[in-house]
Motif scaffolding. Sequence first.
Motif, PDB file in Angstrom:
ATOM      1  N   CYS A   1       1.014  -1.131   0.123  1.00 14.51           N
ATOM      2  CA  CYS A   1      -0.364  -0.151   0.437  1.00 14.51           C
ATOM      3  C   CYS A   1       1.064   1.193   0.142  1.00 14.51           C
ATOM      4  O   CYS A   1       0.815   2.107  -0.967  1.00 14.51           O
ATOM      5  CB  CYS A   1      -0.200   0.198   0.994  1.00 14.51           C
TER       6      CYS A   1
ATOM      7  N   SER B   1     -10.926  -3.191  -6.311  1.00 15.23           N
ATOM      8  CA  SER B   1     -10.832  -1.986  -5.114  1.00 15.23           C
ATOM      9  C   SER B   1     -11.881  -0.967  -6.217  1.00 15.23           C
ATOM     10  O   SER B   1     -12.016  -0.255  -7.094  1.00 15.23           O
ATOM     11  CB  SER B   1     -10.001  -1.357  -4.966  1.00 15.23           C
ATOM     12  N   GLY B   2     -12.433  -0.035  -4.746  1.00 19.37           N
ATOM     13  CA  GLY B   2     -13.439   1.077  -5.202  1.00 19.37           C
ATOM     14  C   GLY B   2     -14.654   1.217  -5.786  1.00 19.37           C
ATOM     15  O   GLY B   2     -16.064   1.283  -5.988  1.00 19.37           O
ATOM     16  N   THR B   3     -15.159  -0.204  -6.004  1.00 19.90           N
ATOM     17  CA  THR B   3     -16.505  -0.562  -6.613  1.00 19.90           C
ATOM     18  C   THR B   3     -17.440  -1.086  -5.225  1.00 19.90           C
ATOM     19  O   THR B   3     -16.505  -1.420  -4.221  1.00 19.90           O
ATOM     20  CB  THR B   3     -16.655  -2.013  -7.766  1.00 19.90           C
ATOM     21  N   HIS B   4     -18.569  -1.746  -5.555  1.00 24.82           N
ATOM     22  CA  HIS B   4     -19.364  -2.300  -4.466  1.00 24.82           C
ATOM     23  C   HIS B   4     -19.051  -3.992  -4.844  1.00 24.82           C
ATOM     24  O   HIS B   4     -20.018  -4.489  -3.430  1.00 24.82           O
ATOM     25  CB  HIS B   4     -20.432  -2.107  -5.137  1.00 24.82           C
ATOM     26  N   TYR B   5     -18.194  -4.316  -5.180  1.00 26.32           N
ATOM     27  CA  TYR B   5     -18.158  -5.919  -5.087  1.00 26.32           C
ATOM     28  C   TYR B   5     -16.782  -6.207  -4.601  1.00 26.32           C
ATOM     29  O   TYR B   5     -15.776  -5.599  -4.849  1.00 26.32           O
ATOM     30  CB  TYR B   5     -17.384  -6.055  -6.949  1.00 26.32           C
TER      31      TYR B   5
ATOM     32  N   LEU C   1       0.916   3.556  -2.870  1.00 33.18           N
ATOM     33  CA  LEU C   1       0.859   5.313  -2.747  1.00 33.18           C
ATOM     34  C   LEU C   1       1.534   6.152  -2.372  1.00 33.18           C
ATOM     35  O   LEU C   1       1.425   8.048  -3.290  1.00 33.18           O
ATOM     36  CB  LEU C   1      -0.214   5.064  -1.080  1.00 33.18           C
TER      37      LEU C   1
ATOM     38  N   TRP D   1     -16.490  -8.842   0.943  1.00 35.70           N
ATOM     39  CA  TRP D   1     -18.286  -8.417   2.093  1.00 35.70           C
ATOM     40  C   TRP D   1     -19.163  -9.088   1.387  1.00 35.70           C
ATOM     41  O   TRP D   1     -20.162  -9.860   1.666  1.00 35.70           O
ATOM     42  CB  TRP D   1     -18.494  -7.387   1.877  1.00 35.70           C
ATOM     43  N   SER D   2     -19.533  -9.450  -0.831  1.00 34.76           N
ATOM     44  CA  SER D   2     -20.467  -9.639  -1.528  1.00 34.76           C
ATOM     45  C   SER D   2     -20.462 -11.043  -1.050  1.00 34.76           C
ATOM     46  O   SER D   2     -21.649 -11.692  -1.072  1.00 34.76           O
ATOM     47  CB  SER D   2     -20.149  -9.002  -2.666  1.00 34.76           C
TER      48      SER D   2
ATOM     49  N   PHE E   1      -4.756   2.565   7.171  1.00 37.51           N
ATOM     50  CA  PHE E   1      -5.908   1.550   6.516  1.00 37.51           C
ATOM     51  C   PHE E   1      -5.954  -0.126   7.423  1.00 37.51           C
ATOM     52  O   PHE E   1      -6.726  -0.522   7.460  1.00 37.51           O
ATOM     53  CB  PHE E   1      -5.177   1.493   5.280  1.00 37.51           C
TER      54      PHE E   1
ATOM     55  N   PRO F   1     -10.907  -6.151  -0.763  1.00 36.25           N
ATOM     56  CA  PRO F   1     -11.709  -5.817  -2.003  1.00 36.25           C
ATOM     57  C   PRO F   1     -11.684  -6.802  -3.559  1.00 36.25           C
ATOM     58  O   PRO F   1     -10.436  -7.133  -3.625  1.00 36.25           O
ATOM     59  CB  PRO F   1     -11.553  -4.353  -2.547  1.00 36.25           C
TER      60      PRO F   1
ATOM     61  N   ILE G   1     -13.196  -9.652   6.169  1.00 36.64           N
ATOM     62  CA  ILE G   1     -14.174  -9.636   5.614  1.00 36.64           C
ATOM     63  C   ILE G   1     -13.872  -8.232   4.178  1.00 36.64           C
ATOM     64  O   ILE G   1     -14.484  -7.928   3.744  1.00 36.64           O
ATOM     65  CB  ILE G   1     -15.901  -9.259   5.874  1.00 36.64           C
ATOM     66  N   LEU G   2     -13.131  -8.012   5.183  1.00 37.98           N
ATOM     67  CA  LEU G   2     -12.628  -6.144   4.294  1.00 37.98           C
ATOM     68  C   LEU G   2     -11.527  -6.567   3.432  1.00 37.98           C
ATOM     69  O   LEU G   2      -9.907  -6.552   3.736  1.00 37.98           O
ATOM     70  CB  LEU G   2     -11.962  -5.134   5.338  1.00 37.98           C
TER      71      LEU G   2
END
Lengths: 499, 487, 487
Positions: B5, B265-269, B9, B272-273, B28, B262, B259-260
Motif C-alpha cells: 500500500c 477496489s473502489g466498487t461495490h464488489y 501510494l 463482503w459480497s 488503513f 476488495p 471481510i475487508l
Amino acid sequence: MAQTCSSELAQFLGPNSTAAASYICDKFTDTAYAVDSTYLLFSAYLVFSMQLGFAMLCAGSVRAKNTMNIMLTNVLDAATGGIFYYLFGFAFAFGSPSNGFIGRHNFALKSIPSSLFDYSNFLYQWAFAIAAAGITSGSIAERTQFVAYLVYSSFLTGFVYPVVSHWFWSADGWASASNTNNLLFGSGVIDFAGSGVVHMVGGIADGIKFIYWSRIAGLYGALIEGPRIGRFDHTGRSVAFRGHSASLVVLGTFILWFGWYGFNPGSFAKILSPYDSGTHYGQWSAVGRTAVTTTLAGCTAALTTLFGKRILSGHWNVTDVCNGLLGGFAAITAGCSVVEPWAAIICGFVAALVLIGCNMMAEKAKFDDPLEAAQLHGGCGAWGVIFTALFATEKYVNEVYPGKPGRPYGLFMGGGGRLLAAHVIQILVIIGWVSATMGPLFFILHKFNLLRISAEDEMAGMDLTRHGGFAYVYHDDDEGNEANKHGIQMRRIEPSAQI
Amino acid sequence: MAQTCSSELAQFLGPNSTAAASYICDKFTDTAYAVDSTYLLFSAYLVFSMQLGFAMLCAGSVRAKNTMNIMLTNVLDAATGGIFYYLFGFAFAFGSPSNGFIGRHNFALKSIPSSLFDYSNFLYQWAFAIAAAGITSGSIAERTQFVAYLVYSSFLTGFVYPVVSHWFWSADGWASASNTNNLLFGSGVIDFAGSGVVHMVGGIAGLYGALIEGPRIGRFDHTGRSVALRGHSASLVVLGTFILWFGWYGFNPGSFAKILSPYDSGTHYGQWSAVGRTAVTTTLAGCTAALTTLFGKRILSGHWNVTDVCNGLLGGFAAITAGCSVVEPWAAIICGFVAALVLIGCNMMAEKAKFDDPLEAAQLHGGCGAWGVIFTALFATEKYVNEVYPGKPGRPYGLFMGGGGRLLAAHVIQILVIIGWVSATMGPLFFILHKFNLLRISAEDEMAGMDLTRHGGFAYVYHDDDEGNEANKHGIQMRRIEPSAQI
Amino acid sequence: MAQTCSSELAQFLGPNSTAAASYICDKFTDTAYAVDSTYLLFSAYLVFSMQLGFAMLCAGSVRAKNTMNIMLTNVLDAATGGIFYYLFGFAFAFGSPSNGFIGRHNFALKSIPSSLFDYSNFLYQWAFAIAAAGITSGSIAERTQFVAYLVYSSFLTGFVYPVVSHWFWSADGWASASNTNNLLFGSGVIDFAGSGVVHMVGGIAGLYGALIEGPRIGRFDHTGRSVALRGHSASLVVLGTFILWFGWYGFNPGSFAKILSPYDSGTHYGQWSAVGRTAVTTTLAGCTAALTTLFGKRILSGHWNVTDVCNGLLGGFAAITAGCSVVEPWAAIICGFVAALVLIGCNMMAEKAKFDDPLEAAQLHGGCGAWGVIFTALFATEKYVNEVYPGKPGRPYGLFMGGGGRLLAAHVIQILVIIGWVSATMGPLFFILHKFNLLRISAEDEMAGMDLTRHGGFAYVYHDDDEGNEANKHGIQMRRIEPSAQI
C-alpha cells in the motif's frame, strides 16, 4: 483524535495540504466510530441475551410450582432496569464531570450523545446493570413477595449498582484505574468487566438478605427464617430441592456462556485502536485474547467441578457442572483482559474449588439459595478480584490502561503488592456499601410485612397463589385442576396488604 | 499489506511523501485488522452457539431418562475441547511452519498472536472442533459409559479432527487448496467450511461408535422389526435446530475469516459480497432440504413430522457447507434437494442394517457431508473459485460448470482419506474401550436410564410428589454405582 | 461515493494527485462496504433468530396436543419463505427500476449484487418477510389444516407482503419516504422498520384467518362465557419473548442497513449514533409496555401474569418499530405506555366479539402496529427525520413536535391501504380455503389434537409408560388420515 491525525499527516504531506490532511483524517475518524459502535452494539446485544440465560437458569432451578414467579422477576429485571437506569442509573454511574463518589449529569440521557458517551455506551451499561439484578433474582426464588422484589430490583439497578460502577469504572471514580488525577495506591482497581462491580454486588446483596433473615430469626424466634420450608428438616439435615428442569438449566448456562463473549471482550468498548500502528497487533488482538481467557477459565472450572463433585457425591451432575462453569466465568471477569491464557486456567481451577467450598459452608450455615447466587457470584467474584491482583501481566496492564506507564501489576508477576492492596480495598468497600444500602431496605420491607410470603403460599407454590396458575399444562385433564387452582388463588389474594 | 500500500501510494503522491504514504496506509491496515477481527469474533460466537443447539437437539431427541447424561456430554464437549484444543489441537492443525501431515508449533498458543494467526482465529477454530465432537455425541447417545465419552471426545478434538483440518485447511496441508508450493491435482480440495473436515469426521466417528456398541435395547424387537424410540421433547428439538441454523451463519460465511478485502477496489464488489452470497446459498440449501423432507416423509410415513423436517434442514446445511462460497444460489437449491434424498436413503439403509443412531448423526453428517463434498466438485463456478482462492489463476472448478474432473478427483480422494483416517483412529479407540468394558453401560442401567444411575436423578420434576421418588432414586443410584469398574 | 471523494480529495491534494486521491478513496469505499456489510449481515442473523422466538412463543402458547403442529408451521415459514422470497418476493419488493406498485426485476437474485443491492440486503429482507408470516401463524393456531397453512404462508411471503414493502420501502414505492421524484403529501410514509409493513400486515392477515375459522372448540362455553385455554408451557413463552427481544435489536437498529455514514464528518456524531439511539428507544418502549401491562393486569385480573407481561412487552416493540429511529427516547416511553393500553383494550374487544386468537397476534401486531404508525406521525422530531431521510430538507415531521399534519395524513393513508390490501388479498384466500373445506380441521382432530392425528404423535414423552400410549396413538392417527382430501 481527528486533530492529532490531521496535524501529523499535514506535516508529512508538506505545505498547503492541511485541507487534504483533515479531509483524510475525518474519514478515518468516521470509520473508527462506525467500527467501534458496531462492535459495542453487538456486544451489548450479547450481554442482553444473558438476561434470557438467567431467566432459563432460574426457571429450571426452582420447583415447577414457582416457575412463573421466577421468570416474571427476570423479565422485570430487564424492564424496570431499563426505565430506572435510563432515568438516573446511568447518570449516577457515568454522568460527568462529577465527584469521586457519584455522578450527577446526563439524567434521562440528557446531552447524550457527547464526545464521551454515545447511546451505545448507555445500552451496554444498561445490559450490565440488569445482569447484576438478574444475579440476585435467583436468591429470592420461591419465598419472597413479588412487590418486595420489585422494590429491591429497582433500588439495586437504579442506585446501589450504579454508584459502585461509578467508583471503579468512571473516569472520576475514586478507585477507578482510568482516574486521571490520582490513582488509588498509584494503581487504581483493575476490575475490567466486573467480577467485583457486577458479580460481587449481586452476590452480596443476596448474602445480606440471608444474614438479615437469620438475624431476625434470632430475634423473633421462628417468626421468620431464611431457608425455604422443608429445605432443612427438623433435625437440621439439608434436603436437596431439585430444580424442575435440567434442560432449562443447561439452556440457560449455554446462553450465559454465549452472552459472556459480549460481557468480557465487549468491555473494551473500542476495537479499532492499534497498539503499534501498521502491524497485526492492536486492541483487536487483546479482544481476542480476552475471549480466549474467558473460555479457558470456564472450561477448566467445569472440568474441575465435574471430577470434584464425582468424588464428593458419587455421580456426574450436569447442573453442578453448569454452576462450576459459571463460577469460572464470574472469576475471570475481573482480569480477563490483563492475564495470560495459562493464568486463566489457574483462575478457573481455583474458582471451582471456591464454589464447592462456599456451598459446603452454606450447607453448614443453613443458607438456602436455590441458585447458589451468593456463593457463585459473591465467592467466585471475590476470588476473581484477588486473582487479577496476583496474575495481571505488566505488558497487558499498560496496553489496556494506557497513558500512565509503570503502573503496578500482578504480585506473582513481580508487580508488587499495591494492586493487591487496591483490590482488597475494593472487596471491603463493596461489602460495606451493599450491606449499608440493602440491609436497611430489607429491614423496612420486613417491617411492612412485604418481604416473605405466607407459609401456605410457599407450600402451594406462588404460581397458583399469585401468578394465575401453574406454568405447565401437559395433559388436558390438568386444566380441570387449573380451574380450581384459579379459585384458590382468587381467594388467597384478597388481603390487599399482600399486593 | 501495509508495505505494498505505502509503496504504491508513495509513487502516486510523488517525491518525499513516503512518510505520508506509510502514515495513511498504517491507518488503513489498522482499520482492516479491526474490521476483520470484529467480523471473525462475532462469527466465532455464532459458531459457539451451535454447541447450545447440539445440546438442545440431543436432549430433545433422547428419552427423558437420559437427558441429564446427553446434556452433560454436550457441556463437556465444549469444556474438554477448550482445554485440549488450546494445549495441542490448534498446534496440530495450524502450527506452522510444518509438514503436510501435522502441525508442530504454537502449542498452548505459544507465540500467538503472530502475523499469521491471532487469538480470534484460535477461538474460531476451537468452536469448529467442538462442533465435530458434538456431532459424534449424538450417535452414541443413551447407551455409552460416561468415561468412554470423555476419552473419545478429548481424543477427537485433540488429535483426530485437528490433523484432518491441517490436511485440508492449513497452508501446509498436503491437500489444501491454499497450499502454496504444490496443489493436489493442481487443484487442492475445496472444502470451504468443512462438509468433509467437520461433518464427515464427526459422522464417521459416530458411525463406528454406534456400530461397535450396537443398537439400544428395544430399538429392534425380537422379530427384528424396528421400533421407534421417540425423543422426549419435540420443542427442544426445534429449539436446537433453529439455534444450529442461527449458528450456521457463523459457520459458513464466517469461514472467510476476513471481510475487508476488495475483489475490485473502489466498487461495490468484494469479499463482503461473497460473504453475503455464502449466507444466501446456506439458507437456500437448508430451506430446500426441509421442504423436500416434508413432502418426502409425508408420502412415505403418512404424516407431517417436524423432527424429520428439522433433520432434513440440518442435512441440507451439512451438505452446502463445503461449497457454500463457490456455488451459485440456484445450485444450492439442487444441493439441498439431493441432500434430503440422501438422508432419507441413508436412514432406510440404517433401518435395514439394524444400525441405531438416536440422532441420525452418522447418516446426516456423514452421508450429507459426503454428498456436499461431491456437490462442490460438480457445481463450483470458475469466477467464485478464483475469487475465494486467489493467487493462482486457472485452477480447476466444477465438472458440470465445465471445469474438468480434477477437482472431483481431489474430492474423491478427500472422502477416501477421511474415511480411512477416522477408521484408523476412532475405530480402534472404540474397539479398545469396548474390549475393556468401558464403552457400553449395563443393561439395568440402560433400562433404568442413566440419569438415575449415574447423574443423580431424573431431569424433570414437574410435581412435588415426584420428589419423594427422587429420594429413593438417589438411593438406587448410590447403590448402583458401587462397581468402580463402571466409574 | 468514490467519485465525489476522489474529486474533492484531488483538489485538496493539488495538481497531478488524481491517482493518489482515487487510490485513497477506493480504500475508503472498500472499508465502508466491509463495515456496512458486516453490520447488515449480523443484523440479519439477529432478525432471523426472531423466527426461533416465534416458534418458542407459539409452542408455549398452545396446548401440548398441538405443539408439533405449530412448531412445524414456524419451521416452514422460514423454509418456504426462503424459496419464495428468493424466486420472486424480493423482485416484487425491491426489483428496480419499476413502477410505484410492484417491482419487476431481480427475480431469483438475477444481476445481484448490483450497486444498489447486495446479497446481504436480500438476506435481511428475507428475514423480515418470514417474520410477517410468523406473526400470522399464531392467530390461526390449533385449528388450521396444514395445507391451508402452506398455501397462505407462501402467498403472504411471496406476494402480499413484498408488494406492501415495495410501496413503503422501495425507492420507487408510491408512498415511500425515500421516493425521489414525488413524495406522498410531500412527505411519504415514515415506517422505518415496519410497524405497518410487517406487523400490521401479519396481524390483519391473522385477523381474517381467525375470523373466518371461528374460535377453537371450548374457547367460549355454551353460555358464551370466555374460557381461557392456557398454553402448555410458560417457560417456552418467556424463552420466545426474550429471543424476540434479542432479535428486535437486529430488526429496528438494523434497518439503517448502513452504519458508516457520518452526519457531520470528523465528529463523534453520525449514523452509528442514530443506530444506538434506535436501540435505546426500542428498549425503553418495550420496558414501559411491560411494566404498564404488569400493573394494569394486576388491577384487572388480580394476579401478576408473566405471559401477559410478555405480550405487553412485544406490543411495545411492535409499536415503536415504525418510529424507532426518528423519536426521542422520552417519546418511546409514551409509545410503550399507550401500546400496552391499546393491547389490553383490543383483547377486551376480542373477548366481547368472541374472537379467538391463541397468541393475541391480531390484537398485538395489528393493534399496536397501527398505534405505532400513528405515534410516529405525532412524535417524529425534525432533526432526526432529516438525518435519517436526507437529501430533501424541510420535510414534514411529527404533529406534536410542530411538524404539521401532512405526515399524519400520509400515515393514516398507510393504515387504510394496508387494511385494504390485506383484506383484498388474504381475506378472499382464507374464504376460498374455507369454502373448499381446506381451512379448518375436523372436530375430532381438534379434540384429539393435531399432533396425534397429523404429526405422528405427541410432542412430549416424559415417562416410558407414555410410549405405550404413543403406539396406539400412532394407530389412531394412521386410521385418521386415510381421507386423502384432508391431505
